[in-house]
Enzyme design. Structure first.
Site, PDB file in Angstrom:
ATOM      1  CB  THR A   6       8.181 -63.239   5.699  1.00 15.81           C
ATOM      2  OG1 THR A   6       9.564 -62.939   5.890  1.00 15.81           O
ATOM      3  CG2 THR A   6       7.637 -63.923   6.946  1.00 15.81           C
ATOM      4  CG  ASN A  62      19.978 -72.675   3.733  1.00 16.41           C
ATOM      5  OD1 ASN A  62      21.161 -72.547   4.040  1.00 16.41           O
ATOM      6  ND2 ASN A  62      19.197 -71.624   3.446  1.00 16.41           N
ATOM      7  CB  ALA A  98      15.778 -70.784  -1.356  1.00 19.92           C
ATOM      8  CE1 TYR A 153      22.511 -70.388  13.960  1.00 15.85           C
ATOM      9  CE2 TYR A 153      24.705 -71.116  14.615  1.00 15.85           C
ATOM     10  CZ  TYR A 153      23.794 -70.786  13.628  1.00 15.85           C
ATOM     11  OH  TYR A 153      24.161 -70.858  12.298  1.00 15.85           O
TER      12      TYR A 153
HETATM   13  P1  NAD Z   1      20.273 -65.688   5.653  1.00 11.07           P
HETATM   14  O1  NAD Z   1      19.677 -64.917   6.758  1.00 11.07           O
HETATM   15  O2  NAD Z   1      20.759 -64.978   4.455  1.00 11.07           O
HETATM   16  O3  NAD Z   1      19.292 -66.840   5.174  1.00 11.07           O
HETATM   17  C1  NAD Z   1      18.496 -67.585   6.041  1.00 11.07           C
HETATM   18  C2  NAD Z   1      17.158 -67.794   5.365  1.00 11.07           C
HETATM   19  O4  NAD Z   1      16.344 -68.652   6.175  1.00 11.07           O
HETATM   20  C3  NAD Z   1      16.410 -66.472   5.178  1.00 11.07           C
HETATM   21  O5  NAD Z   1      15.968 -66.396   3.858  1.00 11.07           O
HETATM   22  C4  NAD Z   1      15.240 -66.590   6.147  1.00 11.07           C
HETATM   23  O6  NAD Z   1      14.090 -65.921   5.715  1.00 11.07           O
HETATM   24  C5  NAD Z   1      15.028 -68.100   6.150  1.00 11.07           C
HETATM   25  N1  NAD Z   1      14.253 -68.541   7.306  1.00 11.07           N
HETATM   26  C6  NAD Z   1      14.460 -68.198   8.603  1.00 11.07           C
HETATM   27  N2  NAD Z   1      13.515 -68.774   9.363  1.00 11.07           N
HETATM   28  C7  NAD Z   1      12.725 -69.482   8.533  1.00 11.07           C
HETATM   29  C8  NAD Z   1      11.569 -70.287   8.724  1.00 11.07           C
HETATM   30  N3  NAD Z   1      11.044 -70.467   9.937  1.00 11.07           N
HETATM   31  N4  NAD Z   1      11.008 -70.890   7.632  1.00 11.07           N
HETATM   32  C9  NAD Z   1      11.536 -70.708   6.404  1.00 11.07           C
HETATM   33  N5  NAD Z   1      12.602 -69.946   6.168  1.00 11.07           N
HETATM   34  C10 NAD Z   1      13.192 -69.339   7.219  1.00 11.07           C
HETATM   35  O7  NAD Z   1      21.462 -66.516   6.333  1.00 11.07           O
HETATM   36  P2  NAD Z   1      22.450 -67.629   5.755  1.00 11.07           P
HETATM   37  O8  NAD Z   1      23.766 -67.327   6.295  1.00 11.07           O
HETATM   38  O9  NAD Z   1      22.270 -67.822   4.292  1.00 11.07           O
HETATM   39  O10 NAD Z   1      21.902 -68.909   6.552  1.00 11.07           O
HETATM   40  C11 NAD Z   1      21.565 -70.130   5.917  1.00 11.07           C
HETATM   41  C12 NAD Z   1      21.887 -71.276   6.867  1.00 11.07           C
HETATM   42  O11 NAD Z   1      23.307 -71.342   7.036  1.00 11.07           O
HETATM   43  C13 NAD Z   1      21.304 -71.106   8.261  1.00 11.07           C
HETATM   44  O12 NAD Z   1      20.790 -72.350   8.709  1.00 11.07           O
HETATM   45  C14 NAD Z   1      22.482 -70.693   9.096  1.00 11.07           C
HETATM   46  O13 NAD Z   1      22.340 -71.070  10.436  1.00 11.07           O
HETATM   47  C15 NAD Z   1      23.591 -71.444   8.403  1.00 11.07           C
HETATM   48  N6  NAD Z   1      24.929 -70.907   8.640  1.00 11.07           N
HETATM   49  C16 NAD Z   1      25.277 -69.652   8.236  1.00 11.07           C
HETATM   50  C17 NAD Z   1      26.557 -69.182   8.496  1.00 11.07           C
HETATM   51  C18 NAD Z   1      27.004 -67.804   8.105  1.00 11.07           C
HETATM   52  O14 NAD Z   1      28.094 -67.373   8.544  1.00 11.07           O
HETATM   53  N7  NAD Z   1      26.274 -67.077   7.274  1.00 11.07           N
HETATM   54  C19 NAD Z   1      27.492 -70.006   9.139  1.00 11.07           C
HETATM   55  C20 NAD Z   1      27.098 -71.292   9.511  1.00 11.07           C
HETATM   56  C21 NAD Z   1      25.818 -71.729   9.260  1.00 11.07           C
END
Ligand code: NAD
Length: 245
Positions: free
Chosen positions: A45, A92, A20, A157
């Site tokens: 982190t 998420n 988050a 992925y």
């Molecule tokens: P983002 O990189 O902004 O956020 C992802 C968050 O997950 C980051 O804060 C990161 O620190 C955290 N994270 C990663 N590994 C972790 C772990 N092991 N433990 C705890 N936290 C962890 O990216 P986002 O786009 O907000 O992604 C959120 C979700 O949405 C993800 O699951 C991603 O696969 C999915 N998603 C994103 C998109 C896109 O286009 N942005 C599309 C489809 C799905």
């Protein structure tokens, strides 16, 4: 249907949002807080970002790598101690690394499954006993439109996200009628995770609605399925029309 008028929301329920500290997770934490939830902001982190967000929305921040089952159990215990029983868990947390098949190392393959699939499994297993005991709960898994159509250089992925959908659908059956489990599978969304390539006109011209998504739009979808009382096992994919099925 006016979900915001739901008295359950007015009681100030607790939502845990993993990953988050940025992107969709941050928008989701903000949206749930605006809807009246006390929000547990999980970060991997970036403690400063997690703490700052929690402070801003009146929640609390919890550092934890969701791929670590012991750490997740501890985090869930801490959330319940600090904020109270968890009503909604949003799985998420995730990351995205493009790599052709031959360059997907064992390490990347394992890490992808451990975080994207294992992370949600760990959270669900940790939150379900208390939800069952209280007689209600809601879990939302954040997958991806790519799990529906496949993608190039992202087999690892996509495999993890497709398995996440299978996990959530099975849990929806197993945990009904007490706990609802739903899936939001976003298309390309404007967050740090998205490759710059997908922000440009070459990609957006292929999107029927002409643009990538905003994190707030996905947060709205997550809140909606989290609260929809007669919905479980559903997959909602806000994707600008890229996937129509
Ligand atoms: P983002 O990189 O902004 O956020 C992802 C968050 O997950 C980051 O804060 C990161 O620190 C955290 N994270 C990663 N590994 C972790 C772990 N092991 N433990 C705890 N936290 C962890 O990216 P986002 O786009 O907000 O992604 C959120 C979700 O949405 C993800 O699951 C991603 O696969 C999915 N998603 C994103 C998109 C896109 O286009 N942005 C599309 C489809 C799905």
């Amino acid at each position: 249907m006016n979900l915001r008028a739901d008295p359950a929301v007015a009681r100030g329920q607790v939502a845990l949002v993993t990953g988050a500290s940025s992107g969709i997770g941050r928008a989701t934490a903000q949206r749930f807080a605006a809807a009246g939830y006390r929000v547990a902001v999980n970060y991997a982190t970036n403690a400063a970002a997690g703490e700052a967000l929690a402070h801003r929305i009146g929640g609390a921040a919890f550092g934890c790598d969701v791929s670590d089952p012991v750490a997740v159990e501890r985090m869930v215990g801490a959330v319940e101690a600090v904020l109270g029983p968890i009503d909604v868990a949003v799985c998420n947390a995730g990351f995205y690394e493009e790599r052709p098949l031959e360059e997907v190392t064992d390490e990347l393959w394992d890490r992808t499954l451990r975080v994207l699939l294992g992370g949600c499994f760990h959270v669900a297993r940790a939150v379900v006993p208390a939800m069952r005991a209280r007689g209600s709960g809601s879990i939302v898994a954040v997958a991806s439109e790519l799990a529906l159509i496949g993608g190039v250089n992202v087999a690892h992925y996509v495999a993890a996200k497709a398995a996440l959908i299978g996990l959530a659908r099975s849990l929806a059956r197993e945990l009904a009628p007490t706990i609802r489990v739903n899936i939001v599978a976003p298309g390309a969304v404007d967050t740090p995770l998205l490759p710059d390539r997908d922000r440009g006109p070459v990609y957006t011209s292929t999107v029927p609605l002409g643009r990538i998504g905003r994190p707030e739009e996905i947060a709205e979808a997550i809140l909606h399925v989290a609260e929809a009382p007669w919905t479980t096992g559903a997959l909602y994919s806000p994707n600008g029309g890229v996937v129509i099925q």
